[in-house]
Design a protein around this motif. Structure first.
Motif, mmCIF file in Angstrom:
data_model
loop_
_atom_site.group_PDB
_atom_site.id
_atom_site.type_symbol
_atom_site.label_atom_id
_atom_site.label_comp_id
_atom_site.label_asym_id
_atom_site.label_seq_id
_atom_site.Cartn_x
_atom_site.Cartn_y
_atom_site.Cartn_z
ATOM 1 N N GLN A 275 -70.767 -9.219 -29.462
ATOM 2 C CA GLN A 275 -72.233 -9.132 -29.442
ATOM 3 C C GLN A 275 -72.828 -9.113 -30.862
ATOM 4 O O GLN A 275 -73.539 -8.187 -31.241
ATOM 5 C CB GLN A 275 -72.712 -7.895 -28.659
ATOM 6 N N CYS A 276 -72.505 -10.137 -31.622
ATOM 7 C CA CYS A 276 -73.008 -10.233 -32.984
ATOM 8 C C CYS A 276 -73.541 -11.639 -33.213
ATOM 9 O O CYS A 276 -73.380 -12.517 -32.366
ATOM 10 C CB CYS A 276 -71.907 -9.898 -33.991
ATOM 11 N N LYS A 277 -74.165 -11.848 -34.352
ATOM 12 C CA LYS A 277 -74.695 -13.159 -34.715
ATOM 13 C C LYS A 277 -74.091 -13.560 -36.056
ATOM 14 O O LYS A 277 -74.229 -12.846 -37.042
ATOM 15 C CB LYS A 277 -76.225 -13.088 -34.807
ATOM 16 N N LEU A 278 -73.407 -14.703 -36.068
ATOM 17 C CA LEU A 278 -72.804 -15.216 -37.296
ATOM 18 C C LEU A 278 -73.742 -16.247 -37.926
ATOM 19 O O LEU A 278 -74.411 -16.997 -37.220
ATOM 20 C CB LEU A 278 -71.454 -15.871 -36.989
ATOM 21 N N ASP A 279 -73.788 -16.275 -39.249
ATOM 22 C CA ASP A 279 -74.613 -17.246 -39.970
ATOM 23 C C ASP A 279 -73.856 -18.579 -40.009
ATOM 24 O O ASP A 279 -72.967 -18.780 -40.829
ATOM 25 C CB ASP A 279 -74.904 -16.743 -41.386
ATOM 26 N N ARG A 280 -74.224 -19.476 -39.123
ATOM 27 C CA ARG A 280 -73.540 -20.772 -39.020
ATOM 28 C C ARG A 280 -74.049 -21.782 -40.038
ATOM 29 O O ARG A 280 -73.447 -22.833 -40.223
ATOM 30 C CB ARG A 280 -73.680 -21.326 -37.609
ATOM 31 N N ASN A 281 -75.177 -21.469 -40.683
ATOM 32 C CA ASN A 281 -75.739 -22.399 -41.671
ATOM 33 C C ASN A 281 -75.087 -22.268 -43.035
ATOM 34 O O ASN A 281 -75.242 -23.146 -43.877
ATOM 35 C CB ASN A 281 -77.251 -22.177 -41.811
ATOM 36 N N ASN A 282 -74.386 -21.174 -43.275
ATOM 37 C CA ASN A 282 -73.797 -20.937 -44.595
ATOM 38 C C ASN A 282 -72.304 -20.638 -44.505
ATOM 39 O O ASN A 282 -71.813 -19.725 -45.153
ATOM 40 C CB ASN A 282 -74.534 -19.780 -45.295
ATOM 41 N N ILE A 283 -71.602 -21.410 -43.723
ATOM 42 C CA ILE A 283 -70.155 -21.211 -43.589
ATOM 43 C C ILE A 283 -69.447 -21.850 -44.773
ATOM 44 O O ILE A 283 -69.731 -22.986 -45.158
ATOM 45 C CB ILE A 283 -69.636 -21.803 -42.264
ATOM 46 N N LYS A 284 -68.551 -21.082 -45.347
ATOM 47 C CA LYS A 284 -67.719 -21.571 -46.457
ATOM 48 C C LYS A 284 -66.280 -21.658 -45.948
ATOM 49 O O LYS A 284 -65.890 -20.965 -45.023
ATOM 50 C CB LYS A 284 -67.789 -20.601 -47.638
ATOM 51 N N ARG A 285 -65.506 -22.496 -46.593
ATOM 52 C CA ARG A 285 -64.090 -22.644 -46.263
ATOM 53 C C ARG A 285 -63.267 -22.343 -47.525
ATOM 54 O O ARG A 285 -62.889 -23.258 -48.242
ATOM 55 C CB ARG A 285 -63.814 -24.041 -45.737
ATOM 56 N N PRO A 286 -63.037 -21.036 -47.772
ATOM 57 C CA PRO A 286 -62.258 -20.701 -48.975
ATOM 58 C C PRO A 286 -60.843 -21.284 -48.878
ATOM 59 O O PRO A 286 -60.357 -21.569 -47.789
ATOM 60 C CB PRO A 286 -62.233 -19.170 -48.962
ATOM 61 N N LYS A 287 -60.218 -21.444 -50.018
ATOM 62 C CA LYS A 287 -58.864 -22.024 -50.036
ATOM 63 C C LYS A 287 -57.832 -20.966 -49.673
ATOM 64 O O LYS A 287 -56.931 -20.666 -50.446
ATOM 65 C CB LYS A 287 -58.577 -22.650 -51.392
ATOM 66 N N LEU A 288 -58.006 -20.401 -48.495
ATOM 67 C CA LEU A 288 -57.076 -19.401 -47.965
ATOM 68 C C LEU A 288 -56.520 -19.924 -46.654
ATOM 69 O O LEU A 288 -57.226 -20.579 -45.896
ATOM 70 C CB LEU A 288 -57.804 -18.079 -47.657
ATOM 71 N N LYS A 289 -55.272 -19.595 -46.381
ATOM 72 C CA LYS A 289 -54.704 -19.918 -45.078
ATOM 73 C C LYS A 289 -54.915 -18.763 -44.104
ATOM 74 O O LYS A 289 -54.926 -18.957 -42.892
ATOM 75 C CB LYS A 289 -53.214 -20.240 -45.210
ATOM 76 N N PHE A 290 -55.087 -17.532 -44.653
ATOM 77 C CA PHE A 290 -55.267 -16.345 -43.821
ATOM 78 C C PHE A 290 -55.855 -15.236 -44.674
ATOM 79 O O PHE A 290 -55.413 -15.038 -45.797
ATOM 80 C CB PHE A 290 -53.902 -15.898 -43.249
ATOM 81 N N LYS A 291 -56.852 -14.531 -44.159
ATOM 82 C CA LYS A 291 -57.435 -13.385 -44.868
ATOM 83 C C LYS A 291 -56.787 -12.120 -44.332
ATOM 84 O O LYS A 291 -56.783 -11.874 -43.134
ATOM 85 C CB LYS A 291 -58.951 -13.340 -44.647
ATOM 86 N N GLY A 292 -56.243 -11.311 -45.230
ATOM 87 C CA GLY A 292 -55.589 -10.074 -44.817
ATOM 88 C C GLY A 292 -54.134 -10.307 -44.442
ATOM 89 O O GLY A 292 -53.535 -11.313 -44.803
ATOM 90 N N VAL A 293 -53.606 -9.370 -43.680
ATOM 91 C CA VAL A 293 -52.214 -9.429 -43.248
ATOM 92 C C VAL A 293 -52.180 -9.772 -41.761
ATOM 93 O O VAL A 293 -52.857 -9.110 -40.971
ATOM 94 C CB VAL A 293 -51.516 -8.065 -43.489
ATOM 95 N N PRO A 294 -51.426 -10.812 -41.366
ATOM 96 C CA PRO A 294 -51.362 -11.139 -39.938
ATOM 97 C C PRO A 294 -50.839 -9.960 -39.111
ATOM 98 O O PRO A 294 -49.840 -9.342 -39.454
ATOM 99 C CB PRO A 294 -50.379 -12.311 -39.877
ATOM 100 N N LYS A 295 -51.572 -9.641 -38.035
ATOM 101 C CA LYS A 295 -51.180 -8.555 -37.140
ATOM 102 C C LYS A 295 -50.997 -9.119 -35.745
ATOM 103 O O LYS A 295 -51.795 -9.942 -35.293
ATOM 104 C CB LYS A 295 -52.264 -7.474 -37.105
ATOM 105 N N ALA A 296 -49.958 -8.662 -35.072
ATOM 106 C CA ALA A 296 -49.692 -9.136 -33.714
ATOM 107 C C ALA A 296 -50.772 -8.637 -32.764
ATOM 108 O O ALA A 296 -51.310 -7.546 -32.921
ATOM 109 C CB ALA A 296 -48.322 -8.658 -33.243
ATOM 110 N N THR A 297 -51.091 -9.473 -31.804
ATOM 111 C CA THR A 297 -51.973 -9.073 -30.711
ATOM 112 C C THR A 297 -51.218 -9.350 -29.408
ATOM 113 O O THR A 297 -50.103 -9.851 -29.438
ATOM 114 C CB THR A 297 -53.332 -9.803 -30.789
ATOM 115 N N ILE A 298 -51.811 -9.021 -28.307
ATOM 116 C CA ILE A 298 -51.110 -9.113 -27.024
ATOM 117 C C ILE A 298 -51.879 -9.999 -26.054
ATOM 118 O O ILE A 298 -53.103 -9.925 -25.972
ATOM 119 C CB ILE A 298 -50.951 -7.704 -26.397
ATOM 120 N N ILE A 299 -51.138 -10.824 -25.318
ATOM 121 C CA ILE A 299 -51.705 -11.559 -24.188
ATOM 122 C C ILE A 299 -51.154 -10.897 -22.939
ATOM 123 O O ILE A 299 -49.942 -10.741 -22.784
ATOM 124 C CB ILE A 299 -51.293 -13.043 -24.195
#
Length: 162
Positions: A115-139
């Motif tokens: 339930q949030c609003k993202l600014d789609r007009n100012n999206i940047k694509r930094p030269k990162l493959k991943f921000k932070g440390v990958p954490k497992a999630t569950i399906i």
């Protein structure tokens, strides 16, 4: 398993990152990642109202809960992980329209689920493959024909004293 669900751990593999703001004031990053446990994309053919032919795509994905991280200015920011099938990501790497479709799907999912609003007009694509440390999630998937065990104190070795 006792509650009637099959559980699969999803370890996100880095893809690329979108950077924007959430609700106009807080920096956020959306990791677009992959995992082989996420279902492959599918489509159905469609005829448009103007006679044009097209396809309705289904892009299954897994959305991990948001977590805070620190940006390069040592300020807190939110990070969301959206995990697609490796097949989906491979298709997007070779087709710019498909890449736009998975990025829009990721943004839509974050907005709808948190339930949030993202600014789609100012999206940047930094030269990162991943921000932070990958954490497992569950399906979690419901087991077919699951019958919960009926708990009975005497059968489970529990004695009731009066």
């Amino acid at each position: 398993a006792q509650r009637g669900s099959d559980v699969t751990f999803v370890h996100p593999q880095p893809g690329h990152v979108l950077k924007t703001t959430i609700d106009g004031n807080k920096k956020c990053f959306i990791n677009i990642a992959t995992n082989e446990h996420v279902e492959k994309p599918s489509f159905t053919k469609a005829d448009g109202t103007t006679g044009q032919k097209g396809a309705h795509w289904s892009l299954p994905h897994c959305l991990a809960g948001p977590h805070e991280d620190i940006d390069h200015e040592s300020k807190t920011c939110m990070v969301y992980d959206v995990v697609f099938s490796p097949d989906t990501y491979r298709m997007a790497e070779t087709n710019a329209k498909f890449m736009t479709m998975i990025e829009d799907s990721a943004l839509d999912s974050v907005e709808r689920n948190y339930q949030c609003k993202l600014d789609r007009n100012n999206i940047k694509r930094p030269k990162l493959k991943f921000k932070g440390v990958p954490k497992a999630t569950i399906i979690r998937k419901k087991k077919e024909n699951f019958q919960p065990e009926v708990e009975n104190g005497a059968e489970n070795g529990v004695k009731h004293e009066a």
